[in-house]
Motif scaffolding. Structure first.
Motif, PDB file in Angstrom:
ATOM      1  N   ARG A  49       0.848  -1.186   0.000  1.00  0.00           N
ATOM      2  CA  ARG A  49       0.000   0.000   0.000  1.00  0.00           C
ATOM      3  C   ARG A  49       0.883   1.235   0.000  1.00  0.00           C
ATOM      4  O   ARG A  49       1.857   1.310   0.738  1.00  0.00           O
ATOM      5  CB  ARG A  49      -0.939  -0.010   1.203  1.00  0.00           C
ATOM      6  CG  ARG A  49      -1.999  -1.112   1.127  1.00  0.00           C
ATOM      7  CD  ARG A  49      -2.972  -0.891  -0.050  1.00  0.00           C
ATOM      8  NE  ARG A  49      -3.865  -2.036  -0.268  1.00  0.00           N
ATOM      9  CZ  ARG A  49      -3.640  -2.994  -1.171  1.00  0.00           C
ATOM     10  NH1 ARG A  49      -2.563  -2.957  -1.944  1.00  0.00           N
ATOM     11  NH2 ARG A  49      -4.495  -3.989  -1.312  1.00  0.00           N
ATOM     12  N   PHE A  50       0.507   2.193  -0.858  1.00  0.00           N
ATOM     13  CA  PHE A  50       1.399   3.313  -1.133  1.00  0.00           C
ATOM     14  C   PHE A  50       0.995   4.591  -0.408  1.00  0.00           C
ATOM     15  O   PHE A  50      -0.186   4.888  -0.244  1.00  0.00           O
ATOM     16  CB  PHE A  50       1.415   3.591  -2.634  1.00  0.00           C
ATOM     17  CG  PHE A  50       2.011   2.457  -3.430  1.00  0.00           C
ATOM     18  CD1 PHE A  50       3.383   2.287  -3.504  1.00  0.00           C
ATOM     19  CD2 PHE A  50       1.189   1.534  -4.085  1.00  0.00           C
ATOM     20  CE1 PHE A  50       3.945   1.239  -4.231  1.00  0.00           C
ATOM     21  CE2 PHE A  50       1.729   0.488  -4.816  1.00  0.00           C
ATOM     22  CZ  PHE A  50       3.118   0.340  -4.890  1.00  0.00           C
ATOM     23  N   SER A  51       2.003   5.361   0.001  1.00  0.00           N
ATOM     24  CA  SER A  51       1.766   6.724   0.468  1.00  0.00           C
ATOM     25  C   SER A  51       1.706   7.637  -0.759  1.00  0.00           C
ATOM     26  O   SER A  51       0.711   8.304  -0.997  1.00  0.00           O
ATOM     27  CB  SER A  51       2.868   7.166   1.427  1.00  0.00           C
ATOM     28  OG  SER A  51       4.152   6.985   0.839  1.00  0.00           O
ATOM     29  N   LYS A  52       2.768   7.611  -1.564  1.00  0.00           N
ATOM     30  CA  LYS A  52       2.853   8.422  -2.782  1.00  0.00           C
ATOM     31  C   LYS A  52       3.671   7.678  -3.826  1.00  0.00           C
ATOM     32  O   LYS A  52       4.705   7.098  -3.496  1.00  0.00           O
ATOM     33  CB  LYS A  52       3.574   9.748  -2.512  1.00  0.00           C
ATOM     34  CG  LYS A  52       2.761  10.813  -1.810  1.00  0.00           C
ATOM     35  CD  LYS A  52       3.206  11.019  -0.390  1.00  0.00           C
ATOM     36  CE  LYS A  52       2.315  12.051   0.315  1.00  0.00           C
ATOM     37  NZ  LYS A  52       2.578  12.100   1.767  1.00  0.00           N
ATOM     38  N   VAL A  53       3.231   7.758  -5.072  1.00  0.00           N
ATOM     39  CA  VAL A  53       4.025   7.230  -6.178  1.00  0.00           C
ATOM     40  C   VAL A  53       4.221   8.375  -7.165  1.00  0.00           C
ATOM     41  O   VAL A  53       3.267   9.082  -7.492  1.00  0.00           O
ATOM     42  CB  VAL A  53       3.315   6.044  -6.867  1.00  0.00           C
ATOM     43  CG1 VAL A  53       4.132   5.538  -8.053  1.00  0.00           C
ATOM     44  CG2 VAL A  53       3.066   4.907  -5.881  1.00  0.00           C
TER      45      VAL A  53
END
Lengths: 509, 509
Positions: free
Chosen positions: B205-209
Motif C-alpha cells: 500500500r502506497f503513500s505516494k508514487v
C-alpha cells in the motif's frame, strides 16, 4: 511374457550398482502397459486410499488399457470388480501399481513378478526414508524380489506420468494427454507433480515423467541411460537430492549430454538443505562448491529452481537447435527495454543497435513522440496494431546480426480500452491477430520469435485479464511460439540453449 | 496562495542543482490538491487524448476535489464544462495536469503558475528525450517558467499517484485508494504504473508514487528528501535510470537511509542498457561495477528487477523492524523444504534443527508415514487441518532461536478434493480457518508468520484455483500476514529486511 536375457553387469543398465537386478528393464511395457494391476484399492464406501485415487486418476486420464484392482477383501470400486488376489487376474500383466501397507509390499511385488509384470511402481511409503531398522529391512526385501526379475520404481514415490499411455500421478489427475519431447526425472513426488502441472500451462509437453522416490531398484542412472536413447525424448530435465554413485552418475550425464540436453536442478546444496535431504549411502559432500563445477564439466545445464528448470525446458523444446547471439527486442516500454538489455548482457547475449537505415525504416512505422526505433524498439504505446508490429519484426529480422526476436506485449493495458468501450478485455485485445502475425514472420524469416507477456494485473478484479493472458499464451503456444512471463525468464532460457549448443558445435568441430 | 519564501540554495531542496527554482515545493498542495486544472481535454466526440483519459481516471478513482478541464475550443466532457482558458477558473488552483502539445506547454505552465498552482505534472512528451534542439529548447523554457515559482513534475511522465487524495495515472485508472507506508519514485512512467498495479494485488500500500520522467525541475534528490521526512512514508522504493548529480544523489540516499529503508532498482547497468537509457548530462559510467558498491556504502537496498523490488517493499512494510536470524519452515513437501534451506542459506538466514524434545512433540501432531518433524517440518500431505498446523506453529515458536515462521500452503491440491466432492475449490479449501489460525499464533507468540502460496496450476481449466489463491492472499493480507508466491521470494524479502536492520542496529550502537 518375454524378457531380455540377463546380461553381464555393465555400466549402462545399472547392474554394476550391486548387481541385485540382472533383468534389463522392459521399459516399453512399463511406460506403455496394456494391462495393469492396482494393489491396495479399498472397496466402495470404505476408506479411500492412494490406490483408489490412482485408479480414478487413470480413468480420468482416459487410460485405454485394462485395469485390475486388487484387495483381499474384494468388492467393487469405480465400476470395476476388485479381485482378491493378483493370481485371479486372467493371463499376464504388464505393470503393477502397489499402494498397500509397507509390510505387505514385498509379497505383493513378488505376486506381480509371478504374474509376468515387467515392472511395478510402489507408491507406499514407510521404508528406508524412515531411517528405522524395519523400514530399511523392508526396502531390502523389495530389492531381493526385484533381483528375481521385476523392475521397481519407488518405493515412496509418485511413479510414472506418461501422456501417451495415460499413466499418471496422484494427487494431480488432470495432467495433459498431449505427448512431447521433454522427459523429467525426480526423486521427489511433489516436484514431479508440480513440474508436470506447471508444464501443462507453460507449454512443456512430456514424453515421460518419473518420480522414483527412494529408488530401491531403478533410479537416476538407469533412467538417464534409457531416456538418452529414447527417440521420443529430446530434452531431459531432472531434480536430484542425493545420488548413490557419484562417478557413474556424472559419467552417465556426460555420455547422454553428447546426444541431448540434460537439465539438472540439484536440491540440498546448503548445509541445512543436505540435512533436509533424506540421507543416501553415497551422497556427495561439499556440494555448493563441487556440484556446479562437475555439472559444468559434464555439460549439464544447471538450474537453481523449478521455475528456471521449466523455462529452460520450454526453450530447449521449442527453439531450433542453435546458438542465438544477437537478439532484437520489440514492444514493452522504455524501462522493459532497459531491463532486456541488462539481462541479455548477463547471459552473454547481444542486443546490437540497428543501423541508421534500418532505424529510419522502423521509425516511419511507429507513433510519435515517445517511440524509439533503435534496438530495443520502444513502440511508445501498448495499442500499436499487429499489422504494424509485423513490419517492425520484418525489419528487425532483415539485420543479419539478429538470430532471434523477442516481442514484449503489454496486453493488460487493454483492460482500459475494454472499460471505455464497454466490452470484455478478451474481445478487444488483438492477441489472435498478433499470434498469426508472429507465426508468419517467424516462418518467413526463419528466425524464431519469442513472446513475453508480463502481467502486473493479477488481483481479484482483474481475473478477466488473467484469463485473457492465458488464452493468449495457449494460442501462441499452439502456433509454436514460446511464451514467457518476464523478459528475464526468456533470456535465461535462451542463455541455457546457447550454452548447450555452443558446447555441441565445439565438440563437433 | 502562500508559498514558503525563497531560500538560500542548499543541498536539501535541490536548489544547488542550478538554482533555477528558488521556491520550496509546497508538496502538500501537490499531493493533496483540492482544485485541479487539466489542460488538454478534448471535447466530447473529438479525439480522446491523454487529458481526457486522466480526467476519467480521476473520476473513476473518486477524486473528491474540483476538476477544471481546459481547452481553447471549449465544449463539455464527462459531465464537466471545458473552460477555454486557465484564467476562467474561479479563484486559485492548487495543481495542474498538463497534457497539451509540447510547443504549447511552457505558456500553459505559466498560466497555471499565475493561477496560483503550487505545481504541475506535465504528461506531454516531445522534449529533451527526443534529443532534438527544439525538444531541448522547449524543456529549458519549462525550467524558466518553473524558476518563477511553480514546481514541475515531468515532462514525459505519468505524474502522481496518491491513494489518499485520489490523484492517479493513465493508463491504469484502477489503482487502490487504500493508503499505506510505501513510496515509489520512478523516472519511467510504465514502471510506476506497473509497480502500482503489482502492489495492488501483492498487498503493497502506497503513500505516494511519482513518475517524474525527464525531471526538468523536481527529480530524485528532491523527492527523496521530501519522502525521507514524510511521516506517512516508512519505506522508499525507487527505479533509477540516469541521475543528474551522482554525489548529491548518493549523499541524499545515505542521509535518508538513516531514517528509513531506501530500495533502489537501477536500470541500465549493462552497456546496451546504458545505450537504451535516454542519456542524461551526468549519468554515471562503469555502472555494473560502481553502482552496487556505492549503493552498499550508502546503505541502500539494491534489487535486480521489479519483482524483487515488490517483494522487498512488501517485506519492509509488513514485517516488524528487526533482524530475523532463525526461521522455521512448515508445510510444503520434502522438496520445498529442501529448497527453503538452500535459499535461506544464500541469504544468510538460519533454519535451526529442532531439539529432540520439540521434534517429538511435533511428531505426535503429524500424519504418518511421510511426515518429518525436524525443521523444516514436512506435514506429509497438503490436507493437514489448520487446527493441527496451529499447534505445529505454536511448537515452532517455542524454540527461542526461531524469530519468524514460514508456512507453505499447497492449496492447489484441494482441486482434487473439490472434484471428488463435487464442490467448488474455494468451498473446500480451508484458507479462512488457516488465516485465523496464523494471525492468532503470530499475535500470541509475537513472532511473525509469512505465508507462501506456490501455484503450479495456472492454466485455463484451473482459473478456479487461481481465483481461490487470490482470495486466500487477500484474506491473509487483511490480517497483516505477508504472502509470497515462492519460497525464494519470501527469503529474499526477509534477507533485505535483515541487511537493513543489521545496519541500523550497528549504527545505533
Amino acid at each position: 511374457m518375454t524378457k531380455m536375457p540377463a546380461q553381464t553387469p555393465n555400466f549402462f543398465d545399472g547392474t554394476h550398482l550391486g548387481g541385485q537386478n540382472a533383468a534389463f528393464p522392459d521399459y516399453e511395457k512399463m511406460f506403455h502397459p496394456k494391462k495393469i494391476a492396482i494393489l491396495g484399492v479399498s472397496l466402495e464406501g470404505g476408506s479411500v486410499g492412494l490406490g483408489n485415487g490412482l485408479l480414478l486418476a487413470l480413468q480420468a486420464m482416459g487410460y485405454e488399457g485394462e485395469i485390475f484392482p486388487v484387495n483381499p477383501r474384494g468388492g467393487t470400486f469405480a465400476g470395476l470388480n476388485i479381485l482378491r488376489n493378483v493370481e485371479d487376474i486372467p493371463g499376464e500383466i504388464d505393470f503393477a501399481i502397489i499402494a498397500v501397507a509397507a509390510r505387505m509390499v514385498p509379497e505383493s511385488l513378488d505376486a506381480c513378478r509371478k504374474k509376468g509384470a515387467a515392472g511395478a511402481e510402489i507408491i507406499s511409503s514407510g521404508f528406508s526414508e524412515l531411517g528405522t531398522p524395519e523400514g530399511i529391512s523392508l526396502e531390502r526385501k523389495i530389492q531381493d524380489v526385484a533381483a528375481k526379475g521385476i523392475r521397481v520404481i519407488g518405493p515412496n514415490c509418485f511413479g510414472i506420468y506418461c501422456p501417451k499411455s495415460g499413466l499418471t500421478f496422484m494427487p494431480s489427475p488432470d495432467l495433459s494427454r498431449e505427448s512431447g519431447t521433454v522427459a523429467f526425472l525426480s526423486q521427489s513426488g511433489g516436484m514431479a507433480s508440480d513440474f508436470a502441472s506447471t508444464g501443462k500451462w507453460m507449454g512443456i509437453r512430456f514424453s515421460k515423467v518419473v518420480s522414483f522416490g527412494n529408488g530401491a531398484d531403478l533410479r537416476e542412472i538407469e533412467f538417464l541411460q534409457y531416456l538418452g536413447d529414447d527417440p521420443e525424448t529430446h530434452v531431459i530435465s531432472m531434480y536430484v537430492e542425493g545420488i548413490k554413485n557419484g562417478e557413474s552418475f556424472f559419467q552417465t550425464i556426460k555420455s547422454v549430454a553428447r546426444k541431448k540436453p540434460v537439465i539438472v536442478y540439484k536440491g540440498g546444496l546448503s548445509e541445512a538443505g543436505q540435512r533436509a535431504v533424506v540421507s543416501h549411502t553415497a551422497s556427495m559432500g561439499g556440494s555448493r562448491v563441487i556440484w556446479p563445477a562437475i555439472l559444468r564439466q559434464v555439460h549439464a545445464i544447471q538450474v537453481q529452481d523449478m521455475q528456471e528448470m521449466a523455462q529452460a525446458s520450454l526453450a530447449f523444446s521449442l527453439l531450433p537447435e542453435r546458438v542465438f547471439q544477437g537478439v532484437s527486442v520489440i514492444g514493452g516500454g522504455g524501462a522493459l527495454g532497459v531491463a532486456a538489455c541488462d539481462v541479455a548482457e548477463s547471459f552473454g547475449i547481444g542486443i546490437p543497435s540497428f543501423s541508421s537505415d534500418l532505424k529510419a525504416s522502423i521509425e516511419t512505422l511507429l507513433p510519435k513522440p515517445g517511440s524509439s526505433a533503435a534496438n530495443p524498439v520502444d513502440v511508445a504505446n501498448p495499442y500499436v496494431q499487429p499489422q504494424i508490429l509485423k513490419e517492425v519484426l520484418r525489419n528487425g529480422a532483415s539485420d543479419e546480426r539478429i538470430d532471434l526476436q523477442i516481442m514484449i506485449s503489454l496486453f493488460y493495458h487493454y483492460k482500459a480500452i475494454a472499460r471505455a468501450m464497454g466490452k470484455s478485455v478478451a474481445a478487444v485485445t488483438p492477441y489472435p491477430e498478433l499470434a498469426d502475425v508472429i507465426a508468419g514472420v517467424a516462418k518467413e524469416t526463419n528466425k524464431p520469435v519469442i513472446v513475453v507477456l508480463p502481467n502486473p494485473k493479477r488481483g481479484l478484479e482483474d481475473l478477466d485479464v488473467v484469463e485473457m493472458m492465458e488464452r493468449a499464451r495457449q494460442l501462441f503456444l499452439e502456433k509454436g511460439i514460446p511464451v514467457f512471463d518476464e523478459i528475464k525468464d526468456a533470456f535465461r532460457g535462451i542463455g541455457h540453449v546457447n550454452t548447450y549448443y555452443a558446447y555441441k558445435s565445439a565438440a563437433h568441430e
